[in-house]
Scaffold this motif. Structure first.
Motif, mmCIF file in Angstrom:
data_model
loop_
_atom_site.group_PDB
_atom_site.id
_atom_site.type_symbol
_atom_site.label_atom_id
_atom_site.label_comp_id
_atom_site.label_asym_id
_atom_site.label_seq_id
_atom_site.Cartn_x
_atom_site.Cartn_y
_atom_site.Cartn_z
ATOM 1 N N ILE A 1 3.617 73.188 70.837
ATOM 2 C CA ILE A 1 5.058 73.267 71.228
ATOM 3 C C ILE A 1 5.551 71.879 71.423
ATOM 4 N N LEU A 2 4.927 71.163 71.936
ATOM 5 C CA LEU A 2 5.328 69.864 72.535
ATOM 6 C C LEU A 2 5.446 68.955 71.360
ATOM 7 N N MET A 3 4.533 68.837 70.500
ATOM 8 C CA MET A 3 4.393 68.224 69.220
ATOM 9 C C MET A 3 5.646 68.758 68.171
ATOM 10 N N MET A 4 5.964 69.948 68.266
ATOM 11 C CA MET A 4 7.019 70.625 67.524
ATOM 12 C C MET A 4 8.109 70.092 67.986
ATOM 13 N N SER A 5 8.477 69.720 69.337
ATOM 14 C CA SER A 5 9.577 69.357 69.785
ATOM 15 C C SER A 5 10.118 68.109 69.481
ATOM 16 N N GLY A 6 8.999 67.268 68.780
ATOM 17 C CA GLY A 6 9.395 65.846 68.535
ATOM 18 C C GLY A 6 8.796 64.912 69.515
ATOM 19 N N MET A 7 8.160 65.278 70.663
ATOM 20 C CA MET A 7 7.406 64.433 71.664
ATOM 21 C C MET A 7 6.084 63.693 70.879
ATOM 22 N N SER A 8 6.165 62.415 71.206
ATOM 23 C CA SER A 8 5.150 61.572 70.655
ATOM 24 C C SER A 8 3.794 62.172 70.809
ATOM 25 N N ILE A 9 2.726 61.945 70.247
ATOM 26 C CA ILE A 9 1.513 62.476 70.073
ATOM 27 C C ILE A 9 0.918 62.021 71.529
ATOM 28 N N THR A 10 1.005 60.848 71.890
ATOM 29 C CA THR A 10 0.444 60.307 73.042
ATOM 30 C C THR A 10 0.867 61.247 74.226
ATOM 31 N N ARG A 11 2.153 61.399 74.294
ATOM 32 C CA ARG A 11 2.669 61.918 75.240
ATOM 33 C C ARG A 11 2.318 63.560 75.367
ATOM 34 N N ALA A 12 2.435 64.163 74.097
ATOM 35 C CA ALA A 12 1.956 65.659 74.085
ATOM 36 C C ALA A 12 0.507 65.802 74.613
ATOM 37 N N ALA A 13 -0.403 65.003 74.239
ATOM 38 C CA ALA A 13 -1.675 65.053 74.581
ATOM 39 C C ALA A 13 -1.896 64.711 76.266
ATOM 40 N N LEU A 14 -1.186 64.138 76.929
ATOM 41 C CA LEU A 14 -0.970 63.610 78.324
ATOM 42 C C LEU A 14 -0.541 64.936 79.023
ATOM 43 N N TRP A 15 0.669 65.456 78.417
ATOM 44 C CA TRP A 15 1.134 66.660 79.046
ATOM 45 C C TRP A 15 0.258 67.786 79.021
ATOM 46 N N SER A 16 -0.233 67.878 78.047
ATOM 47 C CA SER A 16 -1.271 69.151 77.510
ATOM 48 C C SER A 16 -2.501 69.124 78.415
ATOM 49 N N ILE A 17 -2.971 67.767 78.904
ATOM 50 C CA ILE A 17 -4.005 67.722 79.713
ATOM 51 C C ILE A 17 -3.520 68.097 81.278
ATOM 52 N N VAL A 18 -2.166 67.597 81.796
ATOM 53 C CA VAL A 18 -1.617 68.184 82.891
ATOM 54 C C VAL A 18 -1.512 69.578 83.015
ATOM 55 N N VAL A 19 -1.210 70.390 81.840
ATOM 56 C CA VAL A 19 -1.119 71.724 81.744
ATOM 57 C C VAL A 19 -2.340 72.518 81.898
ATOM 58 N N CYS A 20 -3.352 71.556 81.155
ATOM 59 C CA CYS A 20 -4.737 72.349 81.318
ATOM 60 C C CYS A 20 -5.181 72.339 82.861
ATOM 61 N N ILE A 21 -4.994 71.260 83.532
ATOM 62 C CA ILE A 21 -5.377 71.233 84.995
ATOM 63 C C ILE A 21 -4.578 72.199 85.732
ATOM 64 N N ALA A 22 -3.174 72.417 85.585
ATOM 65 C CA ALA A 22 -2.361 73.378 86.270
ATOM 66 C C ALA A 22 -2.809 74.749 85.740
ATOM 67 N N VAL A 23 -3.186 75.084 84.544
ATOM 68 C CA VAL A 23 -3.584 76.539 84.187
ATOM 69 C C VAL A 23 -4.916 76.910 85.083
ATOM 70 N N SER A 24 -5.781 75.678 85.023
ATOM 71 C CA SER A 24 -7.119 76.119 85.550
ATOM 72 C C SER A 24 -6.989 76.497 87.090
ATOM 73 N N ALA A 25 -6.045 75.909 87.776
ATOM 74 C CA ALA A 25 -5.612 76.516 89.108
ATOM 75 C C ALA A 25 -5.428 77.954 89.330
ATOM 76 N N PHE A 26 -5.114 78.660 88.250
ATOM 77 C CA PHE A 26 -4.623 80.111 88.337
ATOM 78 C C PHE A 26 -5.533 81.002 89.007
ATOM 79 N N LYS A 27 -7.182 80.760 88.706
ATOM 80 C CA LYS A 27 -8.118 81.560 89.366
ATOM 81 C C LYS A 27 -9.045 80.608 89.885
ATOM 82 N N LYS A 28 -9.821 81.217 90.922
ATOM 83 C CA LYS A 28 -10.827 80.350 91.596
ATOM 84 C C LYS A 28 -11.986 80.104 90.285
ATOM 85 N N ALA A 29 -12.273 80.987 89.714
ATOM 86 C CA ALA A 29 -13.431 81.004 88.695
ATOM 87 C C ALA A 29 -13.235 79.674 87.887
#
Length: 655
Positions: A376-404
C-alpha cells in the motif's frame, strides 16, 4: 500422520543450505570474535538505518562505507575453504588482515574525498594500490560469500578489458591499461561503486532487514500453517501447500535454495508420505521456491535494480504491477500440474487430524499486515526507502499484538544482526556485478553482444529471444538473483531492445530466465537442494522441476510478443479477460504436460492441450478464439470418454 523423525532437523537444514548456497556457509564463532562480528553487524544495520532516516551521504562515501562493512564482515564470517572444519570455528590470521584492509577500503573515500575530487581521476601511487586492493578484496569476498561462477565471470570480464586488442572478431577493442581499469573500477561510479552497489546500499538492505523482522515475528512459520489451512485438505494437499507457502516465502526471501530447504524440510516429507515420488516431491518444492523470486512485492531484490537500470521515470510499482500476472500464472501452472498429478496417481489430501486448528490460524491473519502495508505504501507513491522503513515499524507494532509474537530487546537486536548478515552476500555480489557493468560500459561489450546475437538470429525476433534465453540460463547458473539480473540485463537485454521490444518486457524476459536457471539442469542448485531433502536423484528432480515450471519458459515469450499481459497500455477490463483466458490456458498446458484431466489423455488430446493453452495465454483475439475452441473440445472429449469408462456409452449413442 508424518513421523517427526522424517523431517529435517535444523542442523540438517543448515548443512544442506551450506552445500548448495554459499551465503549460508558462515563460521560459528565463539568468544570475543563472536562479539566483534555481532557488533560489526549491528553497526552495519545502524549505519544503513541512520542514512535511510536522515539522508544518504555523497554517493562515493555511502557506497564505500557499505562496501567496507560488507567486505570486513565477509572475511570474518566466511572461511576461505567451505569444507574446512577448522575454519568453521576459528578466524585465520590472514582473514583478520583482510578484514583490516577492508576497513581501510571502506574509509578511504570518506577520508580522502576532497583530494580525490580535486584530482579528477589523476591517481597517485597510493590511490592505484588502494583501488587494486579493492578489486582483489571484492573478488575474494565474492568467491567466499556467493560462489565461484560470478567471480570467474568478473575476472574474465576484466581480462577482456585488459586484452581487448587480442580478442577475435567483433569482440576486439582498444583495451584498457591497468591504471585506467583501476580508476574505472574504484574511482568512478561506473564500476564497483556503480548502480548495483548503490541499490544494495539503500533499497535492498532495508528490505532484507524488513524480511529479517518478519521472520522474528513468526511470519515464516505462519505461512506454512496458513498454506495448510488453505490447501491441505484438497487432492494432493501437501504439494499445493508447498506451492502456496513458497509463493508467500518469496516475499521475504531472495534465495531459491533457502526457500527449498526451510519450507521443503516440512512439505517434502508430507508429499512423500502421501504417495508422491521422491523426484516429483522435490521438484514441486524447487519450482515453487524458485518462483518465489518472481513474486511481487520484493522479487529477490532485483526489482529495485530494475528501477535504476531501466530508468525513464519507471517506478517500483510499475515493475511490481507488471510482474503480477506472470507470477500468478507461474504458480497457477505448478498448482494445476500437481493437482492433475495427484488425481492421476490417486492421492488424497490431509485428514482433519493432520490439519492445524483453522480458527487459531485465521486469528493470526494480522501477521500479514506488514506485507500488505509495504504494498500500500509503495502504491501510494511513497519512496522505496521510506516504504521499507515504515514497514519495519509496522512489523514491530504488529508483533506487539500478542505475547507469543512480541519482540523484546533481544529479538530486535537479533533482527538487526540477521538482516545485516543476509545483506553480505548481496553487497559483494553487487560489487562484483559492478565490475562487469564497468567493463561493459568502457568497452561497449553490451552493444557488441547485442549485435552479435542479432547477427546469429538473422535479425528475427523469435530466434533472438531463443538465443537470449540460452544466454540468460547459462549466466544465471550459480549466480544469486541480484547478480544474474545485473549481468543478463547488461549483456542480453540490449539485443531484444534493439528489435523494438519495450524496455520493461526485455528486462523481465532476461530476469525470468536468469532465475529459472536454478531449476534447469545441469546446474540446478534449487533442484539439487530439493533432491538433498527428498532423497531423489538430482538431475531427475531438475527435469521434473523444469516440467512443472513450464509456464516460466512460455510466459516470457508471450509478454515480449504482447506486452498487454504486463498491464502495459491496456484497460482493466482487458486485464481481467487476459487473466481468465491465461488461467484456462495453464489448465490446458498442465493437462497436456501431466497427461491427465478427468481421465488419462491420449497423445492427440495432449497436443490439443498444449496448442490451445498457448493460444489462450497469448492475448490476441484470434488466438483466444482458437484457444477457447480447443479448451471446449478438450473438456468435451474428456467428459465423453469419462462417461464411456463409467459404462455410459455416450459416444456409441452418438454414432
Amino acid at each position: 500422520m508424518t513421523n517427526k523423525e522424517e523431517f529435517l532437523t535444523l542442523e540438517e537444514q543448515q548443512e544442506l543450505m551450506e552445500k548448495y548456497d554459499p551465503e549460508a556457509g558462515t563460521r560459528k564463532l565463539t568468544g570475543i570474535l563472536r562479539w566483534v562480528t555481532i557488533i560489526g553487524l549491528l553497526a552495519f544495520s545502524s549505519f544503513q538505518l541512520y542514512t535511510s532516516i536522515f539522508g544518504v551521504f555523497t554517493a562515493q562515501i555511502q557506497r564505500t562505507i557499505h562496501l567496507g562493512f560488507a567486505l570486513a564482515l565477509v572475511f570474518l564470517l566466511f572461511p576461505a575453504r567451505r569444507k574446512s572444519k577448522k575454519g568453521k570455528h576459528k578466524v585465520a590470521w590472514y582473514d583478520m588482515i583482510l578484514a583490516g584492509l577492508s576497513v581501510i577500503i571502506g574509509a578511504y573515500w570518506p577520508i580522502k574525498i576532497d583530494e580525490l575530487v580535486m584530482r579528477v581521476g589523476q591517481l597517485t601511487d597510493i590511490d592505484f594500490y588502494i583501488g587494486l586492493l579493492a578489486i582483489l578484496l571484492v573478488l575474494e569476498a565474492t568467491r567466499r560469500a556467493v560462489g565461484l561462477p560470478i567471480t570467474i565471470i568478473a575476472v574474465v570480464f576484466m581480462a577482456y578489458a585488459l586484452f581487448g586488442p587480442y580478442m577475435p572478431g567483433f569482440f576486439a577493442h582498444r583495451g584498457l591499461e591497468l591504471d585506467r581499469l583501476v580508476q574505472t573500477m574504484f574511482y568512478t561510479t561506473e564500476g564497483i561503486l556503480g548502480t548495483p552497489l548503490a541499490v544494495s546500499s539503500t533499497y535492498i538492505f532495508l528490505f532484507l532487514l524488513f524480511g529479517s523482522f518478519l521472520i522474528k515475528t513468526g511470519v515464516g512459520e505462519y505461512f506454512n500453517d496458513l498454506s495448510i489451512v488453505v490447501a491441505g485438505r484438497s487432492v494432493g494437499g501437501p504439494a499445493k501447500v508447498a506451492v502456496f507457502s513458497s509463493a508467500l516465502q518469496g516475499t521475504i526471501s531472495g534465495s531459491s535454495v533457502a526457500n527449498v530447504v526451510t519450507s521443503g524440510a516440512f512439505t517434502i516429507p508430507m508429499m512423500k508420505n502421501l504417495g508422491y515420488k521422491k523426484e516429483f516431491a522435490g521438484a514441486v518444492e524447487a519450482a515453487s521456491s524458485t518462483g518465489g523470486q518472481l513474486m511481487p512485492p520484493i522479487m529477490g531484490a532485483a526489482a529495485f535494480l530494475m528501477v535504476e537500470f531501466i530508468g525513464g521515470g519507471i517506478t517500483y510499482w510499475d515493475i511490481a504491477k507488471a510482474a503480477a500476472i506472470p507470477a500468478v500464472l507461474y504458480f497457477a501452472g505448478i498448482w494445476i500440474m500437481t493437482h492433475f498429478e495427484a488425481k492421476r496417481i490417486g492421492l488424497r489430501g490431509l485428514t482433519k487430524e493432520e490439519m492445524p486448528d483453522r480458527k487459531e490460524v485465521l486469528k493470526n491473519l494480522y501477521l500479514l499486515i506488514p506485507i500488505i502495508a509495504v504494498i500500500i505504501l509503495m502504491m501510494s507513491g511513497m519512496s522505496i526507502t521510506r516504504a521499507a522503513l515504515w514497514s519495519i515499524v509496522v512489523c514491530i507494532a504488529v508483533s506487539a499484538f500478542k505475547k507469543a509474537t512480541r519482540m523484546g530487546v533481544k529479538d530486535f537486536i537479533d533482527a538487526l544482526v540477521d538482516g545485516a548478515r543476509s545483506a553480505l552476500g548481496v553487497a559483494v555480489a553487487c560489487a562484483a556485478a559492478g565490475i562487469i557493468v564497468g567493463v561493459v560500459t568502457k568497452t561497449g561489450l553490451g552493444l557488441k553482444m547485442a549485435n552479435g546475437l542479432l547477427d546469429l538470429s538473422g535479425g528475427y525476433l523469435i530466434p533472438t529471444l531463443f538465443l537470449t534465453m540460452i544466454t540468460s540460463l547459462i549466466i544465471g547458473m550459480g549466480s544469486p538473483t541480484t547478480a544474474n539480473y545485473v549481468i543478463t540485463s547488461t549483456i542480453a537485454a540490449p539485443a531484444i531492445i534493439l528489435l523494438g521490444v519495450p524496455d520493461l518486457s526485455a528486462h523481465l524476459f532476461v530476469f525470468y530466465f536468469g532465475i529459472i536457471a536454478d531449476i534447469t539442469p545441469p546446474v540446478a542448485l534449487a533442484a539439487f537442494a530439493a533432491a538433498g531433502v527428498s532423497g531423489g536423484e538430482p538431475i531427475k528432480t531438475g527435469i521434473e522441476s523444469s516440467k512443472l515450471a513450464i509456464a516460466a519458459f512460455i510466459i516470457p515469450y508471450i509478454f515480449v510478443l504482447s506486452p498487454e499481459i504486463l498491464m502495459i497500455d491496456t484497460t482493466w477490463t482487458y486485464v481481467v479477460w487476459i487473466v481468465c483466458t491465461a488461467f484456462a490456458g495453464m489448465m490446458c498446458i498442465g493437462a497436456g504436460a501431466v497427461g491427465y484431466w478427468l481421465r488419462k489423455l491420449n497423445w492427440i488430446e495432449r497436443i490439443i492441450g498444449f496448442v490451445g493453452g498457448i493460444c489462450l495465454i497469448y492475448p490476441e483475439t484470434i488466438s483466444d478464439i482458437i484457444g477457447i475452441v480447443a479448451f471446449v473440445l478438450l473438456i468435451a472429449l474428456q467428459y465423453l470418454y469419462k462417461r464411456e469408462e463409467m459404462g455410459k456409452p455416450v459416444i456409441a449413442r452418438l454414432k
